[in-house]
Design an enzyme around this catalytic site. Sequence first.
Site, PDB file in Angstrom:
ATOM      1  N   VAL A 110       0.862  -1.172   0.000  1.00 31.74           N
ATOM      2  CA  VAL A 110       0.000   0.000   0.000  1.00 31.74           C
ATOM      3  C   VAL A 110       0.900   1.224   0.000  1.00 31.74           C
ATOM      4  CG1 VAL A 110      -1.865   1.236   1.166  1.00 31.74           C
ATOM      5  CG2 VAL A 110      -1.716  -1.259   1.355  1.00 31.74           C
ATOM      6  N   CYS A 111       0.646   2.165  -0.891  1.00 30.91           N
ATOM      7  CA  CYS A 111       1.392   3.418  -0.942  1.00 30.91           C
ATOM      8  C   CYS A 111       2.889   3.145  -1.101  1.00 30.91           C
ATOM      9  CB  CYS A 111       1.075   4.226   0.316  1.00 30.91           C
ATOM     10  SG  CYS A 111       1.534   5.965   0.231  1.00 30.91           S
ATOM     11  N   THR A 112       3.722   3.741  -0.248  1.00 32.28           N
ATOM     12  CA  THR A 112       5.174   3.590  -0.395  1.00 32.28           C
ATOM     13  C   THR A 112       5.692   2.269   0.166  1.00 32.28           C
ATOM     14  OG1 THR A 112       5.475   4.872   1.645  1.00 32.28           O
ATOM     15  CG2 THR A 112       5.634   6.054  -0.441  1.00 32.28           C
TER      16      THR A 112
END
Length: 325
Positions: A110-112
């Site tokens: 998720v995300c970074t």
Amino acid sequence: MAQRTRPTGRTVLVLLFDDVQSLDVTGPVEVFAGAEKHTPGTYRIRTATLDGAPVRTSSGLTVVPDHALADAPEPDTLVVPGGQGTRDPDPRLTDWLRGHGPRARRLVSVCTGAILLARAGLLDGRRVTTHWAYSGRLARDHPAVDVDPDPIYIRDGNVATSAGVTSGIDLALALVEEDLGRDVALTVARHLVVFLRRPGNQAQFSAQLAAQTARREPLREIQQWITEHPGADLSVESLAARASLSPRHFARAFQAETGTTPGRYVDRVRLEHARRLLEDTGDGVEEVSRASGYGTAEAMRRAFVKALGTSPAEYRRRFRPAPAR
């Protein structure tokens, strides 16, 4: 049709570390937990840190894990969230991912969190996404990774990556739908008051957010007017007259203040409007094309194929919700 085999007691392991983004953790956890409540015995949700100690999220929340990584169960689905803690991670975290990531049936970021997976060499040769603000860094630091900054999530084999924050919920819903079927995923989505139908190839930004907001009020008003009237005459000449500027001056000022040309902005707004009508209404393709400013169904078809790689009819078939039974 073959009957779907429901998973039994599959472990969803969520990796935790200091300065993790709390919504990257709680969003997917709430989705899997909701599915477990609906269909007991399908998921075992566990969290783990390097040494089993609590961590403090980037927003200041303290999270107590279930396990130290050394004692954590082997995951069926390994979820790696993002956050500020991915900027300079503990090397032991990367080492653990390098050794244990390939054992998971599904590897999710998720995300970074994608940055951690890339550091561990788990994204080489994969098409992935991450938060738009970090996609350039991911591509620059890991040239063997094919980074696409636009979609909200991407599936490439057993690796699934998502963009910023709430897109982790979209991806988790897609995984639940894969495991347990659309009805269960829809029930969870309704409980969380989110949309089930956001497709993975949906852009991270709406047309309005993808462009900057103009500083000068006349240009801001033009941006809003375009959004509210996609079927109108949106030529540069017409928009310039509305802004009381010459066409040349208007085009230059619009691009300088929004970061895109008037034509590209109009194209994005019309495509977004057409997609919304195809998803949310039963209007015919001809009617949608006129309402969205394309004029003809063929013009809209060309725009869809160019931007999305699919026709309007196929887009509707794939992404319009099934009627309620």
